[in-house]
Design a protein around this motif. Structure first.
Motif, PDB file in Angstrom:
ATOM      1  N   SER A 450       0.835  -1.207   0.000  1.00 54.23           N
ATOM      2  CA  SER A 450       0.000   0.000   0.000  1.00 54.23           C
ATOM      3  C   SER A 450       0.871   1.259   0.000  1.00 54.23           C
ATOM      4  N   HIS A 451       2.001   1.245   0.739  1.00 55.00           N
ATOM      5  CA  HIS A 451       2.910   2.401   0.754  1.00 55.00           C
ATOM      6  C   HIS A 451       3.553   2.593  -0.616  1.00 55.00           C
ATOM      7  N   ASP A 454       0.958   4.155  -2.855  1.00 58.66           N
ATOM      8  CA  ASP A 454       0.758   5.568  -2.496  1.00 58.66           C
ATOM      9  C   ASP A 454       1.886   6.432  -3.026  1.00 58.66           C
ATOM     10  N   SER A 457       1.472   6.715  -6.820  1.00 56.23           N
ATOM     11  CA  SER A 457       0.299   7.543  -7.138  1.00 56.23           C
ATOM     12  C   SER A 457       0.542   9.007  -6.808  1.00 56.23           C
TER      13      SER A 457
END
Length: 572
Positions: A450-451, A454, A457
């Motif tokens: 997820s990091h 992120d 993105s």
């Protein structure tokens, strides 16, 4: 009656004794002087294996050896356990006087009944079985009752009561035997155990037959039916024999049929005593050539049994004698060993002194390495601070100065100037956040993916679209932590380089597993970069160095005004 079939309760208790006393021994050994029982347990295990394979002389040898080892360790529970099995083997092979002598050895050890409750029960059952086999029924009943009064459970108690009924049957007190057996037929633990239930009703049928009761045939047939369903050859043998006895006076042909079936089963299970009982009944039921044949077979088997049992007695006596002599020799050697131990203790003291010096050396080296590592960490922190300081100066100082000058010299009441100021402040915020992210710790645990998403993105803007393919198909948990950090930093460097130099509108990042390697492809539609410029880009040099550090390969494919492509892979 076939007595030896009812020794299952004895085997169960022997196993229960060993397990229970092992647990109790572990609790008692939580002291400063713990005894090493590994060798004793190994000898007991070998004894059990030989018993299961019916190598009774070898089994007796190892149980006697375990007893001797347990005596040295003063391990009462294992002494009792070994004695129980030795006595059982002697009973099984017909050495009844020897079995009695062996069992009696354990009686002085049973004085502390609270400490070895199952050992007490076990020895009493063994003595009861032994006396039952030599028709000393009063003593058999006496020791069975002592076993019931010691620590036991309901199922085992029922089997002991059943053996008490056998003793009364042998005494000819059939009515008492029936009175003992009838309450067992309604006990829950007996009814739930088909083997035990069949045994009890078979004994009931036998006693009713001795009293001439019409109930006998019902119980005998019912017991046989249960045993045939359970396919218990030894138990079926008992039922066939009792039915042969039942029909002996009323139907000689049927009696002979059951006697032959019993003899066949006795031959299958290789039990000589049962074969003799069946042959004795066949001799009573036949005449002429058949009588002669069965008589000769009886004499042959009986003679063989006598020889085998005499040989077993001699073997047991020799085993005990050899171990007694070995014990005496060990006592003699003990004093010599004590002297050797004192000498060894002196050598150990010298060894301990050397060991202390060695530990001091190791501690000194460890302290040196810790101090060195601390210095390296301080140096790494200083380098990081220097790098962050340079970034702040190169990337933020001018923007902050220009924004301050703009705010001081321009009319901020106008909408246009307000928007310019807000845009400048937003740029400063984004630069500050990027510097923070570039130098922050990376979570390599479950939150890594997820990091990573992120971070990628975060480079999306109204002017630049970053597309990510295949990142969810990779099993990131299988990747080593330092490789996760390198992936994160490499992708970050490529995107930072894109933002600074590429002037692209589209970026595509593709992740895929190629055999045992992780492959990452980067593509943008920017201005590209020449090979001569490639060398001067610190960010791209960092990317290359990081990939080479994990034994990976990296390929730059770039042409001016035709975009920029990078393909890299490394072993997973």
């Amino acid at each position: 009656m076939f007595k030896k079939k009812y020794f299952l309760v004895f085997y169960l208790f022997l196993a229960l004794l060993f397990l229970t006393q092992s647990c109790e021994k572990k609790k008692r050994n939580n002291s400063s002087k713990k005894q090493d029982l590994t060798e004793i347990n190994r000898l007991i295990d070998i004894g059990h294996k030989h018993y299961e394979n019916e190598a009774f002389d070898s089994s007796y040898y190892y149980f006697n050896k375990a007893k001797f080892a347990a005596e040295i360790k003063k391990d009462t529970s294992r002494i009792i356990h070994s004695i129980s099995w030795m006595a059982q083997i002697q009973t099984y092979l017909g050495d009844y006087s020897g079995s009695e002598t062996t069992s009696i050895e354990a009686l002085p050890l049973l004085e502390n009944t609270t400490k070895y409750p199952y050992g007490q029960t076990n020895i009493y059952i063994g003595l009861g079985n032994n006396y039952l086999m030599i028709f000393d029924n009063d003593n058999a009943i006496y020791y069975y009752k002592k076993a019931i009064n010691s620590k036991t459970d309901e199922e085992v108690e029922s089997d002991i009561i059943n053996n008490i009924s056998l003793a009364y049957t042998e005494k000819g007190d059939y009515q008492t035997a029936i009175q003992i057996l009838l309450p067992l037929t309604i006990k829950k633990e007996v009814k739930n155990n088909s083997e035990a239930f069949a045994r009890i009703i078979n004994n009931l049928g036998h006693n009713y037959n001795k009293l001439g009761s019409s109930k006998a045939l019902y119980y005998l047939n019912k017991g046989l039916k249960i045993r045939e369903l359970n396919k218990e050859n030894r138990e079926i043998l008992s039922s066939h024999y009792n039915l042969a006895e039942y029909h002996k006076t009323s139907n000689l042909i049927l009696s002979t049929k059951y006697a032959l079936l019993a003899y066949k089963k006795a031959t299958q299970v290789n039990h000589a005593d049962d074969r003799l009982l069946c042959l004795k009944l066949l001799i009573q039921n036949t005449s002429g050539d058949e009588l002669k044949k069965y008589s000769l077979t009886y004499l042959h088997i009986n003679d063989s049994i006598t020889k085998v049992r005499q040989k077993a007695k001699n073997q047991f006596a020799k085993i005990k004698y050899d171990f007694k002599r070995e014990k005496e020799e060990n006592i003699k050697l003990k004093s010599q060993k004590k002297l050797q131990l004192e000498q060894q203790e002196n050598r150990n003291q010298i060894l301990y002194f050397g060991l202390v010096l060695f530990i001091i050396l190791i501690v000194s080296i460890a302290n040196y390495l810790v101090a060195k590592n601390k210095r390296e960490k301080i140096k790494a922190s200083y380098n990081t601070e220097t790098r962050i300081s340079k970034k702040l100066h190169d990337e933020l100082a001018n923007d902050v100065y220009q924004t301050m000058a703009f705010a001081e010299t321009q009319d901020l009441s106008t909408t246009q100037n307000k928007e310019i100021l807000i845009s400048s402040l937003d740029t400063i915020y984004i630069r500050t956040r990027n510097i923070s992210r570039e130098n922050s710790n990376i979570d390599t645990g479950l939150a890594f993916i997820s990091h990573l998403k992120d971070m990628m993105s975060g480079f999306n803007t109204p002017l630049v679209n970053v597309l990510i393919n295949g990142v969810d198909t990779i099993k990131w948990t299988e990747l080593e932590n330092h490789k996760k950090i390198i992936v994160y930093r490499v992708v970050q460097e490529l995107l930072v380089n894109m933002k600074k130099h590429s002037k692209c509108s589209l970026v595509v990042l593709t992740f895929k597993k190629n055999e045992n390697k992780l492959q990452i492809d980067y593509t943008d539609n920017g201005v590209g970069i020449g090979n001569s410029e490639l060398i001067s880009k610190n960010g791209l040099l960092n990317v290359e160095n990081r990939i080479h550090a994990i034994k990976g390969t990296i390929t730059f494919d770039t042409k001016s005004n035709k975009g920029f492509r990078v393909s890299l892979d490394f072993p997973i």
